[in-house]
Design a protein around this motif. Structure first.
Motif, short mmCIF file in Angstrom:
data_model
loop_
_atom_site.label_atom_id
_atom_site.label_comp_id
_atom_site.label_asym_id
_atom_site.label_seq_id
_atom_site.Cartn_x
_atom_site.Cartn_y
_atom_site.Cartn_z
N ILE A 227 -72.48 48.78 11.93
CA ILE A 227 -73.52 49.03 10.94
C ILE A 227 -74.22 47.71 10.62
CG2 ILE A 227 -73.96 49.80 8.58
CD1 ILE A 227 -73.09 52.00 10.53
N GLU A 228 -75.55 47.75 10.56
CA GLU A 228 -76.32 46.60 10.11
C GLU A 228 -76.52 46.70 8.60
OE1 GLU A 228 -79.99 46.33 12.25
OE2 GLU A 228 -79.01 46.07 14.20
N ILE A 229 -76.32 45.58 7.92
CA ILE A 229 -76.46 45.54 6.46
C ILE A 229 -77.54 44.52 6.12
CG2 ILE A 229 -75.28 45.10 4.27
CD1 ILE A 229 -72.64 45.65 5.77
N GLY A 230 -78.55 44.95 5.35
CA GLY A 230 -79.64 44.05 4.99
C GLY A 230 -80.98 44.66 5.36
N SER A 231 -82.05 44.01 4.92
CA SER A 231 -83.39 44.56 5.07
C SER A 231 -83.80 44.70 6.53
CB SER A 231 -84.41 43.70 4.31
OG SER A 231 -84.37 42.36 4.79
N ASN A 232 -83.54 43.67 7.33
CA ASN A 232 -83.78 43.77 8.77
C ASN A 232 -83.03 42.65 9.47
OD1 ASN A 232 -85.64 41.43 9.59
ND2 ASN A 232 -86.80 42.31 7.88
N TYR A 233 -82.84 42.79 10.78
CA TYR A 233 -81.93 41.90 11.49
C TYR A 233 -82.42 40.46 11.59
CZ TYR A 233 -84.88 42.54 15.70
OH TYR A 233 -85.92 42.57 16.60
N ALA A 234 -83.69 40.20 11.26
CA ALA A 234 -84.21 38.83 11.31
C ALA A 234 -84.13 38.12 9.95
CB ALA A 234 -85.67 38.85 11.79
N SER A 235 -83.64 38.81 8.92
CA SER A 235 -83.58 38.21 7.59
C SER A 235 -82.28 37.45 7.40
CB SER A 235 -83.71 39.29 6.52
OG SER A 235 -82.62 40.18 6.57
N ASP A 236 -82.29 36.52 6.44
CA ASP A 236 -81.13 35.65 6.22
C ASP A 236 -79.93 36.41 5.68
OD1 ASP A 236 -82.55 33.45 7.10
OD2 ASP A 236 -83.20 32.86 5.09
N GLU A 237 -80.17 37.48 4.92
CA GLU A 237 -79.05 38.18 4.29
C GLU A 237 -78.44 39.25 5.19
OE1 GLU A 237 -82.74 40.59 3.04
OE2 GLU A 237 -82.19 38.50 3.44
N TRP A 238 -78.97 39.38 6.41
CA TRP A 238 -78.50 40.41 7.33
C TRP A 238 -77.08 40.13 7.81
CZ3 TRP A 238 -77.08 40.35 12.56
CH2 TRP A 238 -77.04 41.59 13.20
N SER A 239 -76.28 41.19 7.97
CA SER A 239 -74.93 41.06 8.52
C SER A 239 -74.56 42.36 9.22
CB SER A 239 -73.92 40.74 7.41
OG SER A 239 -73.85 41.81 6.48
N GLN A 240 -73.42 42.35 9.88
CA GLN A 240 -72.92 43.55 10.55
C GLN A 240 -71.50 43.84 10.10
OE1 GLN A 240 -73.77 42.44 14.79
NE2 GLN A 240 -74.73 44.44 14.88
N GLN A 241 -71.11 45.11 10.26
CA GLN A 241 -69.77 45.53 9.86
C GLN A 241 -69.36 46.71 10.72
OE1 GLN A 241 -69.34 47.48 5.94
NE2 GLN A 241 -67.78 45.97 5.45
N LEU A 242 -68.08 46.76 11.10
CA LEU A 242 -67.54 47.94 11.78
C LEU A 242 -66.91 48.84 10.73
CD1 LEU A 242 -65.82 46.38 14.95
CD2 LEU A 242 -67.92 47.73 14.88
N VAL A 243 -67.38 50.09 10.65
CA VAL A 243 -66.85 51.04 9.67
C VAL A 243 -66.71 52.41 10.30
CG1 VAL A 243 -67.94 49.81 7.74
CG2 VAL A 243 -69.12 51.74 8.79
N LYS A 244 -65.90 53.25 9.69
CA LYS A 244 -65.85 54.65 10.10
C LYS A 244 -67.20 55.29 9.80
CE LYS A 244 -61.39 55.06 11.19
NZ LYS A 244 -60.92 55.43 12.54
N LEU A 245 -67.66 56.15 10.69
CA LEU A 245 -68.96 56.79 10.48
C LEU A 245 -68.96 57.58 9.18
CD1 LEU A 245 -71.78 57.32 11.69
CD2 LEU A 245 -70.85 59.40 12.70
N ARG A 246 -67.84 58.18 8.80
CA ARG A 246 -67.80 58.96 7.56
C ARG A 246 -68.07 58.07 6.35
NH1 ARG A 246 -62.11 59.20 8.99
NH2 ARG A 246 -60.89 57.83 7.64
N VAL A 247 -67.58 56.81 6.40
CA VAL A 247 -67.82 55.88 5.30
C VAL A 247 -69.31 55.57 5.20
CG1 VAL A 247 -67.36 53.55 4.45
CG2 VAL A 247 -65.51 54.90 5.47
N PHE A 248 -69.92 55.29 6.34
CA PHE A 248 -71.36 55.02 6.38
C PHE A 248 -72.17 56.21 5.86
CE2 PHE A 248 -75.18 55.72 9.07
CZ PHE A 248 -76.00 54.72 8.55
N LEU A 249 -71.84 57.41 6.31
CA LEU A 249 -72.59 58.60 5.89
C LEU A 249 -72.50 58.81 4.39
CD1 LEU A 249 -71.65 61.11 8.76
CD2 LEU A 249 -73.89 60.05 8.37
N HIS A 250 -71.31 58.65 3.81
CA HIS A 250 -71.16 58.85 2.37
C HIS A 250 -71.85 57.75 1.57
CE1 HIS A 250 -68.71 62.44 1.91
NE2 HIS A 250 -68.05 62.08 2.99
N ARG A 251 -71.80 56.51 2.08
CA ARG A 251 -72.44 55.42 1.35
C ARG A 251 -73.96 55.55 1.36
NH1 ARG A 251 -68.71 50.33 3.14
NH2 ARG A 251 -70.24 50.17 4.83
N GLN A 252 -74.52 56.03 2.47
CA GLN A 252 -75.98 56.05 2.61
C GLN A 252 -76.62 57.38 2.23
OE1 GLN A 252 -77.81 53.17 3.22
NE2 GLN A 252 -75.74 52.42 2.80
#
Length: 410
Positions: A227-252
């Motif tokens: 999962i990409e976290i942040g406004s876009n991949y070229a921004s300074d606050e951007w990061s990545q994380q490995l998560v269960k898809l169910r976690v991503f779906l519920h969070r978003q």
């Protein structure tokens, strides 16, 4: 022998024999020694009376050490520069480790959750392509085994997203209504002309099935995804994380996604369909992608799933690209390769195909050469595809929750 152990030993028959992987390990002395012992051990393990518990504990320790060492080798530099041999050894180690040592020693729910994560990391970090003959069969069998015994999902149901009504919108490039292969070849592919292909994938089951996020949860919720976290991949606050898809779906998409402190996450450019074959059955490779070779085998398929306001900054890809919209809609801004010199690409080696500009709000004072650029705008809606020739610049913003599938080919 218990039923669980018996079923695992049946799965063990799909593990590689040493002769299946010996060529891969030619220059890897340590991995060669460990994987040979593991392969030989499970060849003998089929007969329970030959079980040697001290030997099994020793090999289990060696396999865990092999996985850890190659995880470190994978993370020692940029992922794109990691040799395939290292990634393949990591994947082989994961297969031996997760199922046939972790599960045989402890088949608890928690251990099965851990094994599901290891299975996904074997594919995400490792390389399972052409690993050995029965690799795909083993991967699918393991996935089925773990999902059948997965922890039940007692969380609140996810929404069924409303269908987006088609609307008239600005489109600065040609539009074709579900063109024939011949028309696509001459008007788009050979002419290297970006084109909006209307109502082209309406026959995909995904268009109706995937709007029910509970379907995605059921089919793929236990898979681990990047999962990409942040406004876009070229921004300074951007990061990545490995998560269960169910976690991503519920969070978003769950009840909490409307909070002021809600952080936008994006499943972007991920080979989800190689990881989850059940989802691939809901789509098909468009015939347009085979105009150069008549072969769909060389087509790279990527998934893009996220809430509204996800952004891919202005960038280009080196291959032909067919971006297909399953649900939701996306605003897209294009620029020709002829304007590359005016688009202020990043100087970084890993971002040199990405512009520094915000295409939605161009800053002509900071980037004066943008005054020379001709931008093209369009709205990508469900059932439509956008054809992009190689090296055409594109900025993409989701106006609603969105699922897109891209097909790249030479």
């Amino acid at each position: 022998m218990g039923a669980v152990e018996a079923s695992l030993l049946e799965l063990a028959k799909l593990l590689p024999r040493f002769e299946d992987i010996v060529e891969l390990l030619e220059n890897e002395v340590e991995a060669r020694y460990i994987l040979r012992r593991a392969a030989d051990h499970f060849a003998k393990r089929q007969a329970i009376d030959q079980l040697n518990r001290p030997e099994e504990e020793e090999i289990s320790y060696l396999i865990h050490a092999l996985v850890d060492k190659n995880w470190e080798r994978i993370h020692s530099g940029h992922f794109s520069s990691v040799p395939l041999t290292i990634r393949k050894i990591y994947a082989l180690g994961c297969y031996f480790k997760q199922i046939f040592f972790l599960l045989l020693e402890n088949p608890s729910l928690e251990q099965r959750e851990l094994c599901g994560t290891v299975l996904d990391e074997a594919q995400l970090l490792g390389c399972t392509e052409e690993l050995y003959e029965k690799c795909t069969e083993l991967k699918h069998a393991l996935m089925q085994y773990l999902d059948e015994r997965a922890t039940s999902n007692n969380s609140l149901p996810l929404p069924i997203l409303a269908a987006v009504e088609r609307r008239a919108s600005r489109c600065d490039i040609p539009q074709l209504e579900a063109p024939s292969i011949l028309e696509f070849r001459t008007s788009c592919y050979q002419a290297l002309q970006p084109t909006l292909l209307l109502n082209t994938i309406n026959h995909w089951p995904a268009l109706s099935k995937w709007r029910d996020l509970n379907y995605l949860l059921k089919v793929a919720g236990n898979r681990t995804v990047p999962i990409e976290i942040g406004s876009n991949y070229a921004s300074d606050e951007w990061s990545q994380q490995l998560v269960k898809l169910r976690v991503f779906l519920h969070r978003q998409f769950g009840p909490s996604n409307g909070r002021a402190d809600h952080e936008i996450e994006y499943l972007a450019q991920h080979e989800l369909f190689a990881q989850i074959p059940a989802l691939k059955a809901d789509i098909c490779v468009p015939d347009y992608c085979t105009v150069s070779s008549n072969n769909a085998a060389g087509v790279d398929i990527k998934a893009w799933l996220g809430p509204s306001h996800t952004i891919s900054p202005m960038h280009y890809d080196p291959k032909h690209n067919l971006l297909c919209q399953v649900f939701g809609c996306k605003s897209i801004i294009l620029a020709s390769p002829e304007d590359t010199a005016n688009l202020y690409a990043h100087e970084s080696e890993f971002l040199n195909n990405t512009s520094q500009i915000d295409a939605a709000k161009p800053d002509f004072e900071r980037f004066p050469l943008l005054r020379r650029v001709r931008f093209y705008e369009l709205l990508l809606q469900p059932g439509d595809c956008l054809y992009l020739p190689p090296k055409w610049w594109h900025y993409v913003r989701s106006e609603t929750p969105s699922f897109s599938v891209s097909f790249w080919w030479e």
